[in-house]
Design a protein around this motif. Sequence first.
Motif, PDB file in Angstrom:
ATOM      1  N   ALA A 199     -12.954  -7.560  34.304  1.00 19.25           N
ATOM      2  CA  ALA A 199     -13.820  -7.381  32.912  1.00 19.25           C
ATOM      3  C   ALA A 199     -14.543  -6.264  32.893  1.00 19.25           C
ATOM      4  CB  ALA A 199     -14.348  -8.764  33.079  1.00 19.25           C
ATOM      5  N   LEU A 200     -15.187  -5.903  34.297  1.00 17.88           N
ATOM      6  CA  LEU A 200     -16.269  -4.828  34.139  1.00 17.88           C
ATOM      7  C   LEU A 200     -15.694  -3.690  33.892  1.00 17.88           C
ATOM      8  CD1 LEU A 200     -19.116  -3.805  35.033  1.00 17.88           C
ATOM      9  CD2 LEU A 200     -18.195  -3.824  37.409  1.00 17.88           C
ATOM     10  N   PHE A 201     -14.670  -3.246  34.596  1.00 16.24           N
ATOM     11  CA  PHE A 201     -13.871  -1.767  34.383  1.00 16.24           C
ATOM     12  C   PHE A 201     -13.346  -1.740  32.938  1.00 16.24           C
ATOM     13  CE2 PHE A 201     -13.995  -2.180  39.004  1.00 16.24           C
ATOM     14  CZ  PHE A 201     -14.951  -0.763  39.182  1.00 16.24           C
ATOM     15  N   LEU A 202     -12.681  -2.913  32.335  1.00 14.60           N
ATOM     16  CA  LEU A 202     -12.262  -2.873  31.020  1.00 14.60           C
ATOM     17  C   LEU A 202     -13.399  -2.615  30.269  1.00 14.60           C
ATOM     18  CD1 LEU A 202      -9.998  -3.374  29.157  1.00 14.60           C
ATOM     19  CD2 LEU A 202     -10.547  -5.824  29.089  1.00 14.60           C
ATOM     20  N   GLY A 203     -14.569  -3.309  30.446  1.00 15.78           N
ATOM     21  CA  GLY A 203     -15.581  -3.006  29.271  1.00 15.78           C
ATOM     22  C   GLY A 203     -16.148  -1.701  29.452  1.00 15.78           C
ATOM     23  N   MET A 204     -16.066  -0.929  30.697  1.00 13.29           N
ATOM     24  CA  MET A 204     -16.608   0.411  30.974  1.00 13.29           C
ATOM     25  C   MET A 204     -15.595   1.406  30.222  1.00 13.29           C
ATOM     26  SD  MET A 204     -17.762   0.075  35.093  1.00 13.29           S
ATOM     27  CE  MET A 204     -17.887   1.847  34.920  1.00 13.29           C
TER      28      MET A 204
END
Length: 257
Positions: free
Chosen positions: A29-34
Amino acid sequence: MRGDNQSSVSEFLLLGLPIPQGQQGVFFALFLGMYLTTVLGNLLIILLIRLDSRLHTPMYFFLSHLAFTDISFSSVTAPKMLMNMHTQDQSISYAGCISQVYFFLFWGDLDSFLLTSMAYDRYVAICHPLHYTTIMSQSLCLLLVIVSWVLSCASALLHTLSYGRIGANILKVPSTKGICKALSTCGSHLSVVSLYYGAIIGLYFFPSSNNSNNKDVIVAVLYTLVTPMLNPFIYSLRNRDMKGALGSIFSRGTCSP
């Protein structure tokens, strides 16, 4: 050798990120958001420059190409990384690996060459402000971008000479006010360059250890995902013209029926 003893390489296994067990979903979720922030933020930069005539200047012309390059640079690795994290499959085909390496080098070199062109633009703005519009003509800007796309490479020596000259001219300014004005002119650009190359330089300055592979992966994430994501914020939040253009777009959307 006999045919049944021969083998060929059809895929590779990627090292992946050093993510603790059970936290894959959080990091996904973190890298997708980034990645989405990178794409949407840089698309917004391109849209603002395209729609607002006040931003049709050499600096923003280069910036629009840099924003497109940042989107492409992150898109080389981020989608595959997210897919591998989601499926728990670290494999990549031989053709996919070769393609990824090619486009990673292409967009990375193009990013460096565009930053060099932008450094020259800032050099002219600081050292020859009265002749800026004459020197940075539309034909020259177009030529610089075309050369960047064709060559897709940057020279460390050229970077050193672009920034060496800027630093030398800043130090020649007699007053503190003049130095602050010069730094303000190229502040955003220097911030982006520091982020982009700082992570790479740090990889060589810090001593290697047993977890050097993890360090390499973390640094790669910094300059392929974090830096392109921060570029729109650096150039927009610290820039009066970009904030004005953004306000005009919002006002136009609010007033339209």
